[in-house]
Design a protein around this motif. Structure first.
Motif, PDB file in Angstrom:
ATOM      1  N   VAL A 123     -32.910  16.247 -37.763  1.00 20.25           N
ATOM      2  CA  VAL A 123     -31.567  16.316 -38.339  1.00 20.25           C
ATOM      3  C   VAL A 123     -30.819  17.534 -37.799  1.00 20.25           C
ATOM      4  O   VAL A 123     -29.647  17.444 -37.413  1.00 20.25           O
ATOM      5  CB  VAL A 123     -31.644  16.367 -39.882  1.00 20.25           C
ATOM      6  CG1 VAL A 123     -30.270  16.703 -40.472  1.00 20.25           C
ATOM      7  CG2 VAL A 123     -32.141  15.031 -40.427  1.00 20.25           C
ATOM      8  N   THR A 124     -31.487  18.675 -37.748  1.00 25.23           N
ATOM      9  CA  THR A 124     -30.863  19.897 -37.234  1.00 25.23           C
ATOM     10  C   THR A 124     -30.422  19.716 -35.787  1.00 25.23           C
ATOM     11  O   THR A 124     -29.304  20.108 -35.402  1.00 25.23           O
ATOM     12  CB  THR A 124     -31.842  21.076 -37.331  1.00 25.23           C
ATOM     13  OG1 THR A 124     -32.175  21.300 -38.698  1.00 25.23           O
ATOM     14  CG2 THR A 124     -31.234  22.340 -36.738  1.00 25.23           C
ATOM     15  N   THR A 125     -31.269  19.102 -34.978  1.00 20.86           N
ATOM     16  CA  THR A 125     -30.965  18.902 -33.559  1.00 20.86           C
ATOM     17  C   THR A 125     -29.750  18.009 -33.367  1.00 20.86           C
ATOM     18  O   THR A 125     -28.861  18.305 -32.553  1.00 20.86           O
ATOM     19  CB  THR A 125     -32.173  18.290 -32.838  1.00 20.86           C
ATOM     20  OG1 THR A 125     -33.285  19.184 -32.931  1.00 20.86           O
ATOM     21  CG2 THR A 125     -31.865  18.036 -31.367  1.00 20.86           C
ATOM     22  N   ILE A 126     -29.698  16.923 -34.124  1.00 20.05           N
ATOM     23  CA  ILE A 126     -28.599  15.985 -33.919  1.00 20.05           C
ATOM     24  C   ILE A 126     -27.290  16.529 -34.474  1.00 20.05           C
ATOM     25  O   ILE A 126     -26.210  16.259 -33.939  1.00 20.05           O
ATOM     26  CB  ILE A 126     -28.940  14.605 -34.530  1.00 20.05           C
ATOM     27  CG1 ILE A 126     -28.213  13.487 -33.761  1.00 20.05           C
ATOM     28  CG2 ILE A 126     -28.636  14.529 -36.001  1.00 20.05           C
ATOM     29  CD1 ILE A 126     -28.751  13.228 -32.389  1.00 20.05           C
ATOM     30  N   LEU A 127     -27.362  17.337 -35.529  1.00 24.32           N
ATOM     31  CA  LEU A 127     -26.147  17.977 -36.030  1.00 24.32           C
ATOM     32  C   LEU A 127     -25.604  18.977 -35.012  1.00 24.32           C
ATOM     33  O   LEU A 127     -24.387  19.107 -34.829  1.00 24.32           O
ATOM     34  CB  LEU A 127     -26.416  18.671 -37.365  1.00 24.32           C
ATOM     35  CG  LEU A 127     -26.672  17.774 -38.581  1.00 24.32           C
ATOM     36  CD1 LEU A 127     -27.009  18.619 -39.806  1.00 24.32           C
ATOM     37  CD2 LEU A 127     -25.474  16.875 -38.866  1.00 24.32           C
ATOM     38  N   GLU A 128     -26.507  19.678 -34.337  1.00 23.89           N
ATOM     39  CA  GLU A 128     -26.082  20.603 -33.284  1.00 23.89           C
ATOM     40  C   GLU A 128     -25.450  19.835 -32.121  1.00 23.89           C
ATOM     41  O   GLU A 128     -24.435  20.267 -31.548  1.00 23.89           O
ATOM     42  CB  GLU A 128     -27.280  21.419 -32.799  1.00 23.89           C
ATOM     43  CG  GLU A 128     -27.771  22.449 -33.809  1.00 23.89           C
ATOM     44  CD  GLU A 128     -29.023  23.165 -33.337  1.00 23.89           C
ATOM     45  OE1 GLU A 128     -29.584  22.758 -32.287  1.00 23.89           O
ATOM     46  OE2 GLU A 128     -29.451  24.121 -34.013  1.00 23.89           O
ATOM     47  N   LEU A 129     -26.055  18.710 -31.761  1.00 30.48           N
ATOM     48  CA  LEU A 129     -25.514  17.897 -30.672  1.00 30.48           C
ATOM     49  C   LEU A 129     -24.092  17.449 -30.987  1.00 30.48           C
ATOM     50  O   LEU A 129     -23.217  17.462 -30.111  1.00 30.48           O
ATOM     51  CB  LEU A 129     -26.407  16.676 -30.431  1.00 30.48           C
ATOM     52  CG  LEU A 129     -25.932  15.691 -29.359  1.00 30.48           C
ATOM     53  CD1 LEU A 129     -26.033  16.319 -27.976  1.00 30.48           C
ATOM     54  CD2 LEU A 129     -26.729  14.392 -29.419  1.00 30.48           C
ATOM     55  N   MET A 130     -23.855  17.067 -32.232  1.00 31.85           N
ATOM     56  CA  MET A 130     -22.525  16.606 -32.635  1.00 31.85           C
ATOM     57  C   MET A 130     -21.617  17.748 -33.067  1.00 31.85           C
ATOM     58  O   MET A 130     -20.495  17.521 -33.517  1.00 31.85           O
ATOM     59  CB  MET A 130     -22.647  15.590 -33.773  1.00 31.85           C
ATOM     60  CG  MET A 130     -23.339  14.286 -33.386  1.00 31.85           C
ATOM     61  SD  MET A 130     -22.641  13.528 -31.882  1.00 31.85           S
ATOM     62  CE  MET A 130     -20.917  13.386 -32.329  1.00 31.85           C
ATOM     63  N   GLN A 131     -22.103  18.986 -32.959  1.00 29.86           N
ATOM     64  CA  GLN A 131     -21.320  20.192 -33.240  1.00 29.86           C
ATOM     65  C   GLN A 131     -20.795  20.230 -34.674  1.00 29.86           C
ATOM     66  O   GLN A 131     -19.643  20.612 -34.942  1.00 29.86           O
ATOM     67  CB  GLN A 131     -20.173  20.309 -32.232  1.00 29.86           C
ATOM     68  CG  GLN A 131     -20.659  20.380 -30.783  1.00 29.86           C
ATOM     69  CD  GLN A 131     -19.541  20.386 -29.772  1.00 29.86           C
ATOM     70  OE1 GLN A 131     -18.380  20.184 -30.096  1.00 29.86           O
ATOM     71  NE2 GLN A 131     -19.887  20.611 -28.510  1.00 29.86           N
TER      72      GLN A 131
END
Length: 375
Positions: A123-131
């Protein structure tokens, strides 16, 4: 041997009573490829997408995702078992959850290979990807439209699907946000190397994002090609008109005394040999022969406006009067009417131009810019 397509659909059909049906739809999406399904509202493109996602059941056909049959031959997998991500037009973000909870949901309910111990990290990774990392604990009700769309994208990608399905995902955003999100979608697709099927009625979105575009009308795919192929020379008059060529007028081919094939319309006449004759399917052997009914298309950017000297190169010259004008984006748009003719021509010229309604203007057209289709 070519690699196996990420999505393969054959003979897809879905009927809704006697009023409308999707029939005989074939399409493929290759690995890491973006395919756009482009067409007017009500043409059936969302129905196709919903059948692929598993939220509609086709009447017939076969669908395979990453080589596995998800529908056909007695198989009909549930949506959560198809290894796809889905982004809806209205975002479908759950208002009673935070951003992080929305994004985490597919990890807990969809079929995937991500271990439970890695959910938080994912979840953390994908939130970072989507800024949108800073919004993780925010309630969904506090988000703007653009933020909701980023959450919807993050949620569709968090379980690492092989295929992403997008249904008019930018249509509810304002112009500036649409432009920004087009870029973001392209960035995310390239970073993740994910295959995408993108449904839209917007030519700009389709041509910007897609490697290949399928044009749909009345429940059928009428044409397919790269954005460049469809922009330059589509094979059907429907596609040419749908793709935004606003100048279109009917005509007929007639033989001149010298034996030339002349196209006569209500506004211009020209030698068919000097134009771009695309052809058509009405006759089985389209050849633009004497008496053939045709439809002519001309882009606003392909009409010159101003005072001209002798050209001597076969250009068509017209004189008309301004009936409407105004700034349109980076161009100045002028609509020109002609005496004793119902057809008007839309012209795009430099934004520093300034005309008034009723002004007399001269136009010049290169015949090769006219695309002619038999109808």
């Amino acid at each position: 041997m070519s690699p196996q397509p990420q999505l393969a659909v054959r003979g897809l059909a879905k009927r809704f009573g006697s009023d409308f049906s999707v029939s005989g739809v074939d399409l493929t999406v290759g690995t890491d490829q973006v395919v756009a399904l482009l067409g007017p509202s009500g043409c059936g493109k969302t129905t196709v997408l919903r059948c692929i996602a598993g939220v509609e059941t086709p009447d017939s056909g076969e669908m395979r995702i990453d080589g596995t049959t998800v529908f056909g031959d007695g198989v009909s997998k549930r949506p959560e078992d198809r290894d796809v991500g889905m982004v809806y037009q209205n975002y479908a973000v759950w208002p009673h959850m935070t951003v992080a909870e929305n994004v985490r949901f597919p990890l807990e309910h969809a079929d995937h290979d991500i271990p439970a111990a890695e959910y938080d990290e994912r979840v953390t990774t994908i939130l970072e990807l989507m800024q949108i990392s800073d919004l993780a604990d925010s309630p969904a009700t506090a988000l703007s439209g653009g933020q909701k769309q980023r959450v919807a994208l993050a949620r569709s990608l968090v379980h690492d699907p092989e295929l992403l399905l997008l249904d008019e995902p930018l249509s509810n955003l304002d112009s500036e946000l649409r432009t920004q999100m087009r870029y973001e979608l392209q960035r995310v697709q390239r970073e993740l190397d994910i295959s995408m099927l993108y449904v839209t009625h917007d030519q700009e979105e389709a041509f910007y994002l897609a490697d290949r575009v399928l044009v749909m009308n009345d429940g059928e795919i009428v044409e397919a090609g790269t954005p460049r192929e469809l922009y330059d020379r589509p094979s059907s008059p429907f596609t040419r008109q749908f793709l935004g060529v606003r100048n279109h007028f009917a005509g007929r081919v007639e033989a001149s005394p010298a034996g030339e094939r002349i196209v006569r319309t209500g506004v211009v006449e020209f030698d068919l040999a000097n134009a771009d004759f695309v052809g058509g399917e009405a006759s089985g052997q389209p050849d633009g022969g004497d008496g053939t009914a045709v439809m002519c298309f001309l882009r606003p950017d392909d009409v010159d406006i101003g005072q001209f000297g002798e050209s001597g190169d076969g250009r068509i010259e017209l004189t008309g009067r301004v009936v409407a004008e105004g700034i349109l984006g980076d161009a100045y748009e002028v609509t020109v009417g002609f005496e004793d003719a119902e057809t008007e021509l839309v012209v795009h010229t430099d934004p520093y131009r300034d005309f008034e309604q009723g002004d007399e203007v001269r136009l010049q057209i290169q015949p090769r810019r006219l695309q002619v289709y038999e109808v």
